[in-house]
Design a protein around this motif. Structure first.
Motif, PDB file in Angstrom:
ATOM      1  N   SER A  97       0.885  -1.169  -0.081  1.00  0.00           N
ATOM      2  CA  SER A  97       0.104   0.106  -0.174  1.00  0.00           C
ATOM      3  C   SER A  97       0.937   1.299  -0.022  1.00  0.00           C
ATOM      4  O   SER A  97       2.137   1.021   0.114  1.00  0.00           O
ATOM      5  CB  SER A  97      -0.869   0.022   1.264  1.00  0.00           C
ATOM      6  N   PRO A  98       0.243   2.429  -0.198  1.00  0.00           N
ATOM      7  CA  PRO A  98       1.230   3.596  -0.200  1.00  0.00           C
ATOM      8  C   PRO A  98       1.794   3.861   1.248  1.00  0.00           C
ATOM      9  O   PRO A  98       2.657   4.674   1.284  1.00  0.00           O
ATOM     10  CB  PRO A  98       0.160   4.639  -0.576  1.00  0.00           C
ATOM     11  N   ASP A  99       1.444   3.014   2.311  1.00  0.00           N
ATOM     12  CA  ASP A  99       1.765   3.274   3.524  1.00  0.00           C
ATOM     13  C   ASP A  99       2.832   2.535   3.943  1.00  0.00           C
ATOM     14  O   ASP A  99       3.432   2.480   5.052  1.00  0.00           O
ATOM     15  CB  ASP A  99       0.769   3.177   4.729  1.00  0.00           C
ATOM     16  N   HIS A 100       3.157   1.482   3.007  1.00  0.00           N
ATOM     17  CA  HIS A 100       4.301   0.277   3.294  1.00  0.00           C
ATOM     18  C   HIS A 100       5.504   0.677   2.605  1.00  0.00           C
ATOM     19  O   HIS A 100       5.414   1.342   1.518  1.00  0.00           O
ATOM     20  CB  HIS A 100       3.721  -0.978   2.713  1.00  0.00           C
ATOM     21  N   THR A 101       6.616   0.200   2.918  1.00  0.00           N
ATOM     22  CA  THR A 101       7.757   0.132   2.279  1.00  0.00           C
ATOM     23  C   THR A 101       7.845  -0.265   0.956  1.00  0.00           C
ATOM     24  O   THR A 101       7.530  -1.545   0.907  1.00  0.00           O
ATOM     25  CB  THR A 101       9.065  -0.263   3.090  1.00  0.00           C
ATOM     26  N   PRO A 102       8.217   0.330  -0.092  1.00  0.00           N
ATOM     27  CA  PRO A 102       7.992  -0.315  -1.582  1.00  0.00           C
ATOM     28  C   PRO A 102       9.085  -1.556  -1.553  1.00  0.00           C
ATOM     29  O   PRO A 102      10.447  -1.209  -0.835  1.00  0.00           O
ATOM     30  CB  PRO A 102       8.274   0.651  -2.364  1.00  0.00           C
ATOM     31  N   LEU A 103       9.099  -2.458  -2.441  1.00  0.00           N
ATOM     32  CA  LEU A 103       9.949  -3.419  -2.851  1.00  0.00           C
ATOM     33  C   LEU A 103      10.596  -3.055  -4.303  1.00  0.00           C
ATOM     34  O   LEU A 103       9.767  -2.565  -5.033  1.00  0.00           O
ATOM     35  CB  LEU A 103       9.549  -4.708  -2.925  1.00  0.00           C
ATOM     36  N   ALA A 104      11.823  -3.551  -4.513  1.00  0.00           N
ATOM     37  CA  ALA A 104      12.286  -3.433  -5.860  1.00  0.00           C
ATOM     38  C   ALA A 104      12.875  -4.667  -6.348  1.00  0.00           C
ATOM     39  O   ALA A 104      13.286  -5.319  -5.694  1.00  0.00           O
ATOM     40  CB  ALA A 104      13.546  -2.261  -6.002  1.00  0.00           C
ATOM     41  N   PHE A 105      12.484  -4.947  -7.661  1.00  0.00           N
ATOM     42  CA  PHE A 105      12.853  -6.426  -8.168  1.00  0.00           C
ATOM     43  C   PHE A 105      13.648  -5.835  -9.535  1.00  0.00           C
ATOM     44  O   PHE A 105      13.039  -5.075 -10.025  1.00  0.00           O
ATOM     45  CB  PHE A 105      11.636  -7.448  -8.592  1.00  0.00           C
ATOM     46  N   LEU A 106      14.595  -6.827  -9.791  1.00  0.00           N
ATOM     47  CA  LEU A 106      15.342  -6.543 -10.988  1.00  0.00           C
ATOM     48  C   LEU A 106      15.205  -7.861 -11.754  1.00  0.00           C
ATOM     49  O   LEU A 106      15.363  -8.925 -11.259  1.00  0.00           O
ATOM     50  CB  LEU A 106      17.142  -6.130 -10.744  1.00  0.00           C
ATOM     51  N   THR A 107      14.494  -7.694 -13.120  1.00  0.00           N
ATOM     52  CA  THR A 107      14.328  -8.762 -13.935  1.00  0.00           C
ATOM     53  C   THR A 107      15.732  -9.426 -14.426  1.00  0.00           C
ATOM     54  O   THR A 107      16.690  -8.530 -14.523  1.00  0.00           O
ATOM     55  CB  THR A 107      13.467  -8.375 -15.152  1.00  0.00           C
ATOM     56  N   ASN A 108      15.718 -10.568 -15.065  1.00  0.00           N
ATOM     57  CA  ASN A 108      16.929 -11.152 -15.804  1.00  0.00           C
ATOM     58  C   ASN A 108      17.124 -10.710 -17.219  1.00  0.00           C
ATOM     59  O   ASN A 108      17.988 -11.176 -17.740  1.00  0.00           O
ATOM     60  CB  ASN A 108      17.108 -12.592 -15.243  1.00  0.00           C
ATOM     61  N   GLY A 109      16.192 -10.144 -17.828  1.00  0.00           N
ATOM     62  CA  GLY A 109      16.234  -9.875 -19.209  1.00  0.00           C
ATOM     63  C   GLY A 109      15.303 -10.674 -19.782  1.00  0.00           C
ATOM     64  O   GLY A 109      15.384 -10.579 -21.302  1.00  0.00           O
ATOM     65  N   GLN A 110      14.900 -11.819 -19.483  1.00  0.00           N
ATOM     66  CA  GLN A 110      14.044 -12.804 -19.954  1.00  0.00           C
ATOM     67  C   GLN A 110      12.653 -13.298 -19.208  1.00  0.00           C
ATOM     68  O   GLN A 110      12.116 -14.252 -19.510  1.00  0.00           O
ATOM     69  CB  GLN A 110      14.878 -14.420 -20.105  1.00  0.00           C
ATOM     70  N   GLN A 111      12.295 -12.342 -18.386  1.00  0.00           N
ATOM     71  CA  GLN A 111      11.196 -12.161 -17.487  1.00  0.00           C
ATOM     72  C   GLN A 111      10.103 -11.209 -17.816  1.00  0.00           C
ATOM     73  O   GLN A 111      10.579 -10.046 -18.080  1.00  0.00           O
ATOM     74  CB  GLN A 111      11.353 -12.125 -16.112  1.00  0.00           C
ATOM     75  N   GLY A 112       8.758 -11.362 -18.097  1.00  0.00           N
ATOM     76  CA  GLY A 112       7.686 -10.229 -17.996  1.00  0.00           C
ATOM     77  C   GLY A 112       7.026 -10.514 -16.686  1.00  0.00           C
ATOM     78  O   GLY A 112       7.333 -11.312 -15.666  1.00  0.00           O
ATOM     79  N   ILE A 113       6.160  -9.644 -16.363  1.00  0.00           N
ATOM     80  CA  ILE A 113       5.482  -9.530 -15.087  1.00  0.00           C
ATOM     81  C   ILE A 113       3.839  -9.394 -15.569  1.00  0.00           C
ATOM     82  O   ILE A 113       3.617  -8.786 -16.051  1.00  0.00           O
ATOM     83  CB  ILE A 113       6.016  -8.462 -14.043  1.00  0.00           C
ATOM     84  N   ASN A 114       3.234  -9.926 -14.351  1.00  0.00           N
ATOM     85  CA  ASN A 114       1.675  -9.445 -14.459  1.00  0.00           C
ATOM     86  C   ASN A 114       1.235  -8.978 -13.230  1.00  0.00           C
ATOM     87  O   ASN A 114       1.429  -9.596 -12.099  1.00  0.00           O
ATOM     88  CB  ASN A 114       0.951 -10.710 -14.623  1.00  0.00           C
ATOM     89  N   PHE A 115       0.818  -7.863 -12.979  1.00  0.00           N
ATOM     90  CA  PHE A 115       0.281  -7.095 -11.835  1.00  0.00           C
ATOM     91  C   PHE A 115      -0.917  -7.887 -11.456  1.00  0.00           C
ATOM     92  O   PHE A 115      -1.801  -7.262 -12.249  1.00  0.00           O
ATOM     93  CB  PHE A 115       0.562  -5.698 -11.690  1.00  0.00           C
ATOM     94  N   ARG A 116      -1.442  -8.036 -10.468  1.00  0.00           N
ATOM     95  CA  ARG A 116      -2.966  -8.437 -10.077  1.00  0.00           C
ATOM     96  C   ARG A 116      -3.627  -7.105 -10.028  1.00  0.00           C
ATOM     97  O   ARG A 116      -2.950  -6.131  -9.641  1.00  0.00           O
ATOM     98  CB  ARG A 116      -2.670  -8.943  -8.675  1.00  0.00           C
ATOM     99  N   ARG A 117      -4.624  -7.153 -10.196  1.00  0.00           N
ATOM    100  CA  ARG A 117      -5.731  -5.966  -9.798  1.00  0.00           C
ATOM    101  C   ARG A 117      -5.665  -5.436  -8.794  1.00  0.00           C
ATOM    102  O   ARG A 117      -5.387  -5.953  -7.613  1.00  0.00           O
ATOM    103  CB  ARG A 117      -7.198  -6.382 -10.265  1.00  0.00           C
ATOM    104  N   GLY A 118      -5.343  -4.181  -8.831  1.00  0.00           N
ATOM    105  CA  GLY A 118      -5.235  -3.415  -7.422  1.00  0.00           C
ATOM    106  C   GLY A 118      -3.777  -3.252  -6.745  1.00  0.00           C
ATOM    107  O   GLY A 118      -3.623  -2.901  -5.823  1.00  0.00           O
TER     108      GLY A 118
END
Length: 159
Positions: A97-118
């Protein structure tokens, strides 16, 4: 004052609370007379009751680490998948949430992502040109974007 966060490698387990990692690993079935591995049904696409799937192409300007940000967004009406059209790593920022510390991920160049709704996430952040992505997300009659700015900037440092 800027708060620092280190990026971690993008793995399916670490990213699971936010969505799915799209990559050609694990179980598959052979198709096309044995010339192609189909890694089947990799993401749950959710477009709500009045939306439909749309495929867009995004071209984002590359950024560099360290990368500072204060903006996150979410799409309350549908999921959003990013599939890079080049084999370059990109940065993925998420938060509970906006009240939580964000996380950062680094892809390996051969990955995509799908964010869940919300799912709260940062903006598209390629680290190399051309920054081209196929994006599968909701097309519908109602707004599907909420943006929030942190009161202080966060900086993703180099690993």
């Amino acid at each position: 004052m800027t708060k620092e966060i280190p990026p971690q490698p993008l793995t399916a387990a670490a990213f699971a609370p936010f969505g799915e990692v799209l990559e050609a690993t694990g179980d598959f079935r052979l198709i096309n007379d044995g010339w192609c591995q189909r890694h089947h049904d990799r993401a749950v696409l959710d477009f709500g009751p009045d939306g439909r799937a749309g495929i867009s192409v995004f071209q984002a300007k590359p950024r560099a680490l360290p990368y500072s940000f204060d903006l996150i967004e979410r799409h309350p009406e549908g999921s959003q998948a990013f599939v890079p059209l080049s084999q370059h790593p990109f940065l993925v920022i998420v938060a509970q949430s906006p009240d939580h510390t964000p996380l950062a991920f680094l892809t390996n160049g051969q990955q995509g992502i799908n964010f869940r709704r919300g799912t709260w996430h940062g903006v598209l952040t390629p680290l190399h040109a051309p920054g081209l992505f196929a994006v599968v997300d909701r097309i519908g009659p109602t707004p599907n974007l909420e943006e929030v700015r942190f009161t202080e900037s966060w900086t993703v440092i180099a690993p």
